[in-house]
Design a protein around this motif. Sequence first.
Motif, PDB file in Angstrom:
ATOM      1  N   ASP A  49       0.722  -1.118   0.202  1.00  0.00           N
ATOM      2  CA  ASP A  49      -0.040  -0.166  -0.075  1.00  0.00           C
ATOM      3  C   ASP A  49       0.971   1.128  -0.154  1.00  0.00           C
ATOM      4  O   ASP A  49       0.356   2.546  -0.450  1.00  0.00           O
ATOM      5  N   VAL A  50       2.279   1.146   0.535  1.00  0.00           N
ATOM      6  CA  VAL A  50       3.071   2.199   0.606  1.00  0.00           C
ATOM      7  C   VAL A  50       4.621   1.759   0.474  1.00  0.00           C
ATOM      8  O   VAL A  50       4.838   0.562   1.013  1.00  0.00           O
ATOM      9  N   ALA A  51       5.514   2.683  -0.020  1.00  0.00           N
ATOM     10  CA  ALA A  51       6.633   2.046  -0.114  1.00  0.00           C
ATOM     11  C   ALA A  51       7.429   3.148   0.679  1.00  0.00           C
ATOM     12  O   ALA A  51       7.227   4.225   0.435  1.00  0.00           O
ATOM     13  N   VAL A  52       8.562   2.796   1.245  1.00  0.00           N
ATOM     14  CA  VAL A  52       9.500   3.842   1.968  1.00  0.00           C
ATOM     15  C   VAL A  52      10.680   3.620   1.103  1.00  0.00           C
ATOM     16  O   VAL A  52      11.185   2.769   1.215  1.00  0.00           O
ATOM     17  N   ALA A  53      11.221   4.728   0.395  1.00  0.00           N
ATOM     18  CA  ALA A  53      12.571   4.508  -0.339  1.00  0.00           C
ATOM     19  C   ALA A  53      13.707   5.615   0.191  1.00  0.00           C
ATOM     20  O   ALA A  53      13.195   6.774   0.267  1.00  0.00           O
ATOM     21  N   ASP A  54      14.894   5.124  -0.009  1.00  0.00           N
ATOM     22  CA  ASP A  54      15.911   6.083   0.270  1.00  0.00           C
ATOM     23  C   ASP A  54      15.915   6.956  -1.298  1.00  0.00           C
ATOM     24  O   ASP A  54      15.703   6.195  -2.489  1.00  0.00           O
ATOM     25  N   VAL A  55      16.169   8.146  -1.191  1.00  0.00           N
ATOM     26  CA  VAL A  55      16.427   9.267  -2.183  1.00  0.00           C
ATOM     27  C   VAL A  55      17.396   8.809  -3.264  1.00  0.00           C
ATOM     28  O   VAL A  55      17.119   9.145  -4.521  1.00  0.00           O
ATOM     29  N   LYS A  56      18.421   7.849  -2.988  1.00  0.00           N
ATOM     30  CA  LYS A  56      19.206   7.460  -3.899  1.00  0.00           C
ATOM     31  C   LYS A  56      18.556   6.506  -4.837  1.00  0.00           C
ATOM     32  O   LYS A  56      19.044   6.376  -6.177  1.00  0.00           O
ATOM     33  N   SER A  70       1.560  -0.581 -13.135  1.00  0.00           N
ATOM     34  CA  SER A  70       0.721   0.543 -13.726  1.00  0.00           C
ATOM     35  C   SER A  70       0.057   1.668 -12.768  1.00  0.00           C
ATOM     36  O   SER A  70      -0.215   2.629 -12.688  1.00  0.00           O
ATOM     37  N   GLU A  71      -0.276   0.913 -11.230  1.00  0.00           N
ATOM     38  CA  GLU A  71      -0.742   1.703 -10.353  1.00  0.00           C
ATOM     39  C   GLU A  71       0.445   1.461  -9.347  1.00  0.00           C
ATOM     40  O   GLU A  71       0.076   0.932  -8.118  1.00  0.00           O
ATOM     41  N   PRO A  72       1.430   2.183  -8.974  1.00  0.00           N
ATOM     42  CA  PRO A  72       2.347   1.952  -7.906  1.00  0.00           C
ATOM     43  C   PRO A  72       1.620   2.637  -6.941  1.00  0.00           C
ATOM     44  O   PRO A  72       0.993   3.739  -6.734  1.00  0.00           O
ATOM     45  N   PRO A  73       2.051   2.167  -5.596  1.00  0.00           N
ATOM     46  CA  PRO A  73       1.614   2.850  -4.311  1.00  0.00           C
ATOM     47  C   PRO A  73       2.563   3.915  -4.122  1.00  0.00           C
ATOM     48  O   PRO A  73       3.426   4.387  -4.903  1.00  0.00           O
ATOM     49  N   PRO A  74       1.918   5.064  -3.251  1.00  0.00           N
ATOM     50  CA  PRO A  74       2.625   6.219  -2.703  1.00  0.00           C
ATOM     51  C   PRO A  74       3.843   5.784  -2.158  1.00  0.00           C
ATOM     52  O   PRO A  74       4.308   4.593  -1.617  1.00  0.00           O
ATOM     53  N   VAL A  75       4.830   6.551  -2.469  1.00  0.00           N
ATOM     54  CA  VAL A  75       6.321   6.327  -2.013  1.00  0.00           C
ATOM     55  C   VAL A  75       6.794   7.468  -0.898  1.00  0.00           C
ATOM     56  O   VAL A  75       6.704   8.670  -1.315  1.00  0.00           O
ATOM     57  N   LEU A  76       7.131   7.186   0.189  1.00  0.00           N
ATOM     58  CA  LEU A  76       7.739   7.979   1.065  1.00  0.00           C
ATOM     59  C   LEU A  76       9.308   8.088   0.846  1.00  0.00           C
ATOM     60  O   LEU A  76      10.040   6.819   1.056  1.00  0.00           O
ATOM     61  N   VAL A 114       3.543   7.066   6.679  1.00  0.00           N
ATOM     62  CA  VAL A 114       2.950   6.069   6.289  1.00  0.00           C
ATOM     63  C   VAL A 114       1.527   5.789   6.333  1.00  0.00           C
ATOM     64  O   VAL A 114       0.801   5.678   5.366  1.00  0.00           O
ATOM     65  N   ARG A 115       0.995   6.078   7.506  1.00  0.00           N
ATOM     66  CA  ARG A 115      -0.405   6.210   7.553  1.00  0.00           C
ATOM     67  C   ARG A 115      -0.870   7.342   6.815  1.00  0.00           C
ATOM     68  O   ARG A 115      -2.014   7.049   6.149  1.00  0.00           O
ATOM     69  N   ARG A 116      -0.385   8.552   6.697  1.00  0.00           N
ATOM     70  CA  ARG A 116      -1.110   9.477   6.163  1.00  0.00           C
ATOM     71  C   ARG A 116      -0.934   9.111   4.317  1.00  0.00           C
ATOM     72  O   ARG A 116      -1.969   9.252   3.732  1.00  0.00           O
ATOM     73  N   LEU A 117       0.052   8.770   4.097  1.00  0.00           N
ATOM     74  CA  LEU A 117       0.350   8.239   2.452  1.00  0.00           C
ATOM     75  C   LEU A 117      -0.838   7.214   2.014  1.00  0.00           C
ATOM     76  O   LEU A 117      -1.429   7.210   1.116  1.00  0.00           O
ATOM     77  N   ALA A 118      -1.029   6.150   3.003  1.00  0.00           N
ATOM     78  CA  ALA A 118      -1.813   5.234   2.878  1.00  0.00           C
ATOM     79  C   ALA A 118      -3.114   5.709   2.681  1.00  0.00           C
ATOM     80  O   ALA A 118      -4.026   4.902   2.033  1.00  0.00           O
ATOM     81  N   CYS A 119      -3.716   6.732   3.406  1.00  0.00           N
ATOM     82  CA  CYS A 119      -5.194   7.274   3.366  1.00  0.00           C
ATOM     83  C   CYS A 119      -5.259   8.369   2.215  1.00  0.00           C
ATOM     84  O   CYS A 119      -6.189   9.272   2.099  1.00  0.00           O
ATOM     85  N   GLY A 120      -4.069   8.528   1.389  1.00  0.00           N
ATOM     86  CA  GLY A 120      -4.279   9.472   0.236  1.00  0.00           C
ATOM     87  C   GLY A 120      -3.709  10.983   0.616  1.00  0.00           C
ATOM     88  O   GLY A 120      -3.981  11.883  -0.179  1.00  0.00           O
ATOM     89  N   GLY A 121      -3.281  11.002   1.801  1.00  0.00           N
ATOM     90  CA  GLY A 121      -2.665  12.512   2.250  1.00  0.00           C
ATOM     91  C   GLY A 121      -1.365  12.702   1.683  1.00  0.00           C
ATOM     92  O   GLY A 121      -0.735  11.785   0.919  1.00  0.00           O
ATOM     93  N   SER A 122      -0.862  13.902   2.123  1.00  0.00           N
ATOM     94  CA  SER A 122       0.383  14.333   1.512  1.00  0.00           C
ATOM     95  C   SER A 122       1.291  14.342   2.612  1.00  0.00           C
ATOM     96  O   SER A 122       0.983  14.901   3.665  1.00  0.00           O
TER      97      SER A 122
END
Length: 199
Positions: A49-56, A70-76, A114-122
């Motif tokens: 539902d969410v990915a957490v990734a290093d900016v690298k 085609s529909e990637p999850p939001p990424v923190l 993570v919770r905010r992105l999963a709910c469609g927030g920014s």
Amino acid sequence: MIRTLLALNGALIRGALAFVLTTQEDIEVVAEVDRAEDIGAAMRMQRPDVAVADVKFFGAGALANGIAPSEPPPVLVLVDPRRPRVLGNALRLHCQRLGFLGSDVAPERVIEAVRRLACGGSVVDADLVVAALSRDHPLTEREVEVLEIAAEGWPVVEIASKLSLSAGTVRNHLSRIVGKTGARTRIEAIRIARERGWI
């Protein structure tokens, strides 16, 4: 349950964050990867539902190429606050489903994000974004891309292949980079660029 994928370098850091996230009743870490090229397969297989990734992983569009669904999850995106300008690579993807935090924030802020992105927030660390958009260095976007890949230890031919350029063009970029940074060698140019937050 928020299914979360971690795409971070360093087993210790990744493991620590995985531990923190899994202590939450509503978050489950379903995959951990340490290479950009493995992200797409992990996303297709685990469907987080969410990915957490290093900016690298955004260097030279690496994450953009690595995400295949085609529909990637939001990424923190976690960014070293000492080098905010590398965030520019992520910003240039023009993806509406990205969040940004400094990599030195308290674990609670990552959990909240993570919770905010999963709910469609920014999720936006305003200071990081302002610093990333203020371009006060001499390198062009293409030169930054070339130098980022060179900093990973790739030879000229591989850099050319990754960026769809000729080897001669890459050599010309590297020569200009050395001149612009005031360095004597490519290695020194990489060190200077890192110290100044250009890559």
